[in-house]
Scaffold this active site. Structure first.
Site, PDB file in Angstrom:
ATOM      1  N   CYS A 144       0.779  -1.238   0.000  1.00 60.86           N
ATOM      2  CA  CYS A 144       0.000   0.000   0.000  1.00 60.86           C
ATOM      3  C   CYS A 144       0.811   1.288   0.000  1.00 60.86           C
ATOM      4  O   CYS A 144       0.238   2.373   0.033  1.00 60.86           O
ATOM      5  CB  CYS A 144      -0.998  -0.039   1.142  1.00 60.86           C
ATOM      6  SG  CYS A 144      -2.076  -1.489   0.962  1.00 60.86           S
TER       7      CYS A 144
ATOM      8  N   HIS B 286      -9.760   2.707   0.588  1.00 61.17           N
ATOM      9  CA  HIS B 286      -8.337   2.390   0.530  1.00 61.17           C
ATOM     10  C   HIS B 286      -8.051   1.769  -0.835  1.00 61.17           C
ATOM     11  O   HIS B 286      -8.350   0.606  -1.056  1.00 61.17           O
ATOM     12  CB  HIS B 286      -7.947   1.443   1.664  1.00 61.17           C
ATOM     13  CG  HIS B 286      -6.466   1.296   1.825  1.00 61.17           C
ATOM     14  ND1 HIS B 286      -5.566   1.598   0.822  1.00 61.17           N
ATOM     15  CD2 HIS B 286      -5.715   0.909   2.885  1.00 61.17           C
ATOM     16  CE1 HIS B 286      -4.337   1.384   1.252  1.00 61.17           C
ATOM     17  NE2 HIS B 286      -4.393   0.962   2.502  1.00 61.17           N
TER      18      HIS B 286
ATOM     19  N   GLU C 281       0.437   7.062  13.078  1.00 62.96           N
ATOM     20  CA  GLU C 281       0.855   8.083  12.107  1.00 62.96           C
ATOM     21  C   GLU C 281       0.987   9.452  12.773  1.00 62.96           C
ATOM     22  O   GLU C 281       1.975  10.163  12.566  1.00 62.96           O
ATOM     23  CB  GLU C 281      -0.150   8.134  10.944  1.00 62.96           C
ATOM     24  CG  GLU C 281       0.281   9.061   9.817  1.00 62.96           C
ATOM     25  CD  GLU C 281      -0.512   8.838   8.523  1.00 62.96           C
ATOM     26  OE1 GLU C 281      -1.546   8.129   8.558  1.00 62.96           O
ATOM     27  OE2 GLU C 281      -0.087   9.371   7.481  1.00 62.96           O
TER      28      GLU C 281
ATOM     29  N   HIS D 185      -1.380   8.808   5.240  1.00 58.30           N
ATOM     30  CA  HIS D 185      -1.753   7.450   4.843  1.00 58.30           C
ATOM     31  C   HIS D 185      -3.198   7.234   5.320  1.00 58.30           C
ATOM     32  O   HIS D 185      -4.021   6.750   4.576  1.00 58.30           O
ATOM     33  CB  HIS D 185      -0.775   6.443   5.437  1.00 58.30           C
ATOM     34  CG  HIS D 185      -0.983   5.048   4.956  1.00 58.30           C
ATOM     35  ND1 HIS D 185      -0.924   4.713   3.629  1.00 58.30           N
ATOM     36  CD2 HIS D 185      -1.288   3.899   5.612  1.00 58.30           C
ATOM     37  CE1 HIS D 185      -1.169   3.409   3.488  1.00 58.30           C
ATOM     38  NE2 HIS D 185      -1.399   2.901   4.674  1.00 58.30           N
TER      39      HIS D 185
ATOM     40  N   LYS E 223      -8.490   8.937   1.940  1.00 57.40           N
ATOM     41  CA  LYS E 223      -9.112   7.600   1.971  1.00 57.40           C
ATOM     42  C   LYS E 223     -10.528   7.655   2.547  1.00 57.40           C
ATOM     43  O   LYS E 223     -11.320   6.742   2.343  1.00 57.40           O
ATOM     44  CB  LYS E 223      -8.265   6.623   2.789  1.00 57.40           C
ATOM     45  CG  LYS E 223      -6.962   6.227   2.097  1.00 57.40           C
ATOM     46  CD  LYS E 223      -6.251   5.116   2.826  1.00 57.40           C
ATOM     47  CE  LYS E 223      -4.930   4.756   2.150  1.00 57.40           C
ATOM     48  NZ  LYS E 223      -3.889   5.799   2.282  1.00 57.40           N
TER      49      LYS E 223
ATOM     50  N   PHE F 138       2.048  -3.043   4.389  1.00 57.08           N
ATOM     51  CA  PHE F 138       2.424  -4.347   4.913  1.00 57.08           C
ATOM     52  C   PHE F 138       3.876  -4.604   4.520  1.00 57.08           C
ATOM     53  O   PHE F 138       4.312  -4.187   3.442  1.00 57.08           O
ATOM     54  CB  PHE F 138       1.556  -5.453   4.288  1.00 57.08           C
ATOM     55  CG  PHE F 138       0.176  -5.544   4.851  1.00 57.08           C
ATOM     56  CD1 PHE F 138      -0.305  -4.634   5.767  1.00 57.08           C
ATOM     57  CD2 PHE F 138      -0.667  -6.573   4.450  1.00 57.08           C
ATOM     58  CE1 PHE F 138      -1.587  -4.728   6.284  1.00 57.08           C
ATOM     59  CE2 PHE F 138      -1.958  -6.680   4.963  1.00 57.08           C
ATOM     60  CZ  PHE F 138      -2.422  -5.757   5.870  1.00 57.08           C
TER      61      PHE F 138
END
Lengths: 407, 376
Positions: A167, A333, A309, A298, A328, A394
């Site tokens: 991502c 996402h 974050e 993010h 998002k 990830f």
């Protein structure tokens, strides 16, 4: 030290095929208005799932945008990437022949590659066994077909590299493409990413307990997770001198970026490592925290991501946090395309003078601490000089790009 | 606008190779020299394979190499990558991982991740009444960058962590990527290579694709190299080789079935990549001692590759065909070709550094070339 003198690189074309609209102008208008592109899932039968929403690109007709690719021969992810790239080239005003006759290519990020093709092959496997797989679909399956689709659509003979680093992939793609152009390895590069809504990704985020019940509510006290999204994002990178010579509209200069790895855990983000990535990005871009006007987060909307974050940002910015928002909340996402859309939103923020908002916010999470401005609801008018775009993934892959108004 | 500036060599400090030949360069050399025979194992999860030979890593069990801790959800692909990585680091000596974790990273070619892991999950997703109950541990280890991520977790590499897809040319994209990252100062040391796993779905995919000759085996394996732009004095003494220029490009849009290939065709694309790596490496065509070919067993491509080499070099030098012994290893093929070249040079001292050319070409339209110079 670099081997060769580096040149300045600017972004002169934007292409968005997104759940809130197709084309950078439509995309930016929707983002600025805080419009949410999340609806009941159409692409697969979501009836077994407790939540059946996703952010899909329902009005995507590949043949309306693509000039060279035959839509029957490519997977949906590749088609989204190629369409976004075609739109970015049109947006830039550059002659397509200039690209195809020079050393140009594409770097495209993805999380799940051609997952819609995989889903179709899975269905054939169930009903007919491995012997019954359709060769046409097998050929569409490799993740590398995403960048190949971009090069094929635009007739580019340079690098066609797909970066499947989950991502943060399109931010990495943007950084790597920037390196290629500034070092002279390439004349022009398309950078971005693509992913599609599919049953496996939907299941997986459920299994991880990371799926929102209805809407993603980044930074909200009651946020419950993500909603999956899809799309294709592409940006055209051009040497500054070339852009000036042809009188191009310059959205932003790529000032620098950094990529690092938590090297701790596959799934849980690490604030210290993200803070190190932010510092490295600032150092590489030659900027200080005080100069950052906006952070395109993010911002997945999972409890862990958003607090980690903000914690990481605090480690670098102290008490003066720049406005930080999550697109998002509107796009869902979009996985491998997510930070590409972040970069497009950031370019439009620089060009048009606004801060992209965080939609769906009811009550900001007090646990995030004081002074967190997530630009709730709708976009806000503001002069923006330098933005910071986040992508985490990830595998512990963090990538941060820094874009500035060209002056 | 671009400049074909000369490139600075990247030193290959060490190699970790897991293949159907076994572990390391020595068994691969024996196989290439005809001193050992290719294995005839049935392949992981045998029983559902298409009617064609396979070349699995014999008896591969991850726990034998890494112990049982922390490997529960790791698929075969990640296992092969981790073992190759461990071997490369052990062979590199005490400084293998570099002095500063933030300056050491990973660039790994692996095209579509673990097909076996992915299809397992896909099957569950499509058949469970409650598909949201798929195993979360398996899901988080199903993303395509899991091998690179696990290499970093296990060895503490905090630098850039890239996974690279580019079809059969993926490994050459990885070498090129590593050079780019080092030349602009993002890293001092990288674990670079490629990995591919064998499974029934993968073998069937090759079978359906119709691009491999009928008796061509499908293989697997991982080759990972410790590469640095700044070797220590000790490493200078023991290094295996230097990587010079690496160029990759896409030539697929003209359509591979068109007879009149012209300037945009695949043969021309590969030949142009070879010419460019020679220029950027300051190597003359006649100085290339050996070519490590990649398109072995590929219908149409095998001859195309040789034609492109002849076109660019004016001759076809001695050949190493690692695909003959390891079978088709797809995105790992370029890394295996480098391993094959190093194996070929191994134990055969030379008075001057030898020059090897690694070529790669795929039906998808990607083609690339890499110049390698031996240390001894």
């Amino acid at each position: 030290m670099p081997d060769t003198p580096l040149r300045r690189v600017v972004i002169t074309g934007l292409g968005a095929v997104s759940p809130v609209g197709i084309g950078a102008e439509v995309f930016a208008g929707a983002v600025r208005a805080g419009r949410v592109g999340i609806e009941p899932i159409r692409s697969f039968d979501a009836s077994p799932f407790p939540s059946r929403n996703a952010a899909e690109v329902n009005d995507f007709e590949p043949a309306e945008i693509l000039r060279r690719l035959d839509p029957d021969r490519w997977g949906r992810s590749g088609l989204l990437a190629a369409a976004a790239a075609r739109l970015a080239v049109e947006d830039s005003g550059i002659e397509p022949e200039v690209l195809s006759s020079s050393r140009s290519g594409s770097i495209m990020g993805t999380t799940s590659g051609e997952s819609a093709v995989g889903q179709s092959l899975g269905g054939q496997w169930l009903t007919q066994g491995l012997k019954g797989l359709e060769p046409r679909l097998v050929g569409q399956m490799p993740a590398s077909q995403i960048a190949n689709a971009v090069n094929a659509e635009l007739g580019l003979s340079g690098d066609a590299q797909t970066i499947p680093t989950a991502c943060s992939a399109s931010n990495y793609a943007l950084g790597y493409a920037f390196d290629m152009v500034r070092s002279g390895e390439a004349d022009f590069m398309l950078a971005g990413g693509a992913d599609v809504v599919n049953r496996l990704t939907h299941s997986g985020f459920y299994a991880l307990g990371a799926m929102a019940a209805d809407l993603p509510r980044p930074f909200d006290a009651n946020r419950g997770g993500i909603v999956t999204g899809e799309g294709g994002a592409a940006l055209l990178l051009e040497p500054l001198d070339h852009a000036l010579a042809r009188g191009a509209r310059i959205y932003a200069e790529v000032l620098g970026y950094a990529a690092n790895c938590d090297a701790e855990h596959m799934v849980h983000p690490d604030a210290t490592s993200i803070a190190a990535c932010i510092r490295a990005a600032h150092r590489n871009a030659g900027v200080t925290p005080e100069q950052i006007d906006y952070i395109c987060a993010h911002g997945t909307g999972t409890p862990t991501n958003d607090s980690t974050e903000v914690n990481a940002v605090r480690q670098v910015f102290g008490d003066r946090l720049p406005p930080i928002s999550s697109i998002k909340s509107m796009l869902g996402h979009t996985m491998g395309a997510a930070s590409g859309f972040g970069a497009i939103a950031s370019c439009k923020a620089l060009e048009q003078g606004f801060l992209p908002p965080t939609a769906n916010l009811v009550e900001i999470d007090p646990e995030l601490g004081p002074g967190v401005d997530v630009v709730p609801g709708r976009g806000r008018d503001a002069r923006v000089e330098i933005v910071q775009n986040h992508g985490f993934a990830f595998g512990g892959n963090n990538v941060i790009t820094i874009l500035g108004r060209y002056s | 606008m671009t400049t074909a500036a000369p490139v600075r060599p990247l030193t290959v400090v060490s190699a970790g190779v897991v293949s159907s030949a076994g572990y390391g360069l020595a068994p691969l050399a024996a196989l290439l020299d005809g001193e050992a025979a290719a294995g005839t194992d049935a392949g992981p999860g045998a029983g559902d394979y298409p009617p064609r030979p396979v070349r699995p890593v014999p008896g591969f069990k991850l726990a034998d190499h890494l112990g049982r801790k922390g490997i529960k959800y790791l698929d075969r692909l990640t296992g092969l990558s981790l073992v190759a990585c461990k071997q490369a680091l052990e062979s590199a000596g005490p400084d293998g991982a570099g002095a500063e974790p933030a300056r050491t990273g990973v660039v790994l070619a692996t095209n579509t991740g673990s097909i076996a892991g992915y299809t397992d999950l896909l099957y569950d997703t499509l058949t469970l009444d409650k598909p949201q109950l798929i195993n979360p541990g398996k899901f988080s280890n199903s993303v395509m960058n899991v091998s690179a991520g696990q290499m970093a977790i296990r060895h503490g590499f905090k630098g850039l962590n890239a996974t690279v897809a580019g079809g059969r040319s993926a490994s050459l994209y990885a070498f090129r990527h590593a050079r780019m990252a080092m030349s602009v100062g993002h890293a001092d040391r990288l674990l670079v290579g490629g990995s591919e796993e064998l499974s029934a779905p993968t073998a069937w995919a090759w079978h359906h694709a119709g691009t491999l000759s009928e008796r061509a085996p499908v293989g697997e394996g991982s080759a990972v190299f410790v590469v640095t732009s700044d070797p220590t004095a000790e490493e200078q003494e023991t290094a295996l080789a230097d990587l010079l220029a690496c160029e990759v490009g896409y030539n697929g849009w003209a359509g591979l079935n068109q007879r009149q290939e012209g300037r945009r065709g695949l043969t021309h694309g590969l030949a142009a990549a070879i010419t460019r790596v020679l220029e950027r490496s300051a190597v003359r065509a006649e100085d290339v001692d050996v070519v490590s070919l990649g398109a072995t067993h590929h219908l149409g491509l095998e001859r195309l590759e040789e034609r492109a080499v002849r076109l660019a070099l004016g001759h076809l030098p001695q050949q190493v065909r690692v695909g003959e012994v390891l079978g088709e290893t797809y995105s790992a093929s370029g890394a295996m070709q480098l391993a094959g070249l190093l194996a070929h040079w191994r134990g055969k001292p030379s008075e001057r550094p030898r020059v090897g050319l690694v070529t790669s070409v795929g039906h998808d339209g990607n083609a690339g070339a890499l110049i390698v110079r031996s240390r001894v």
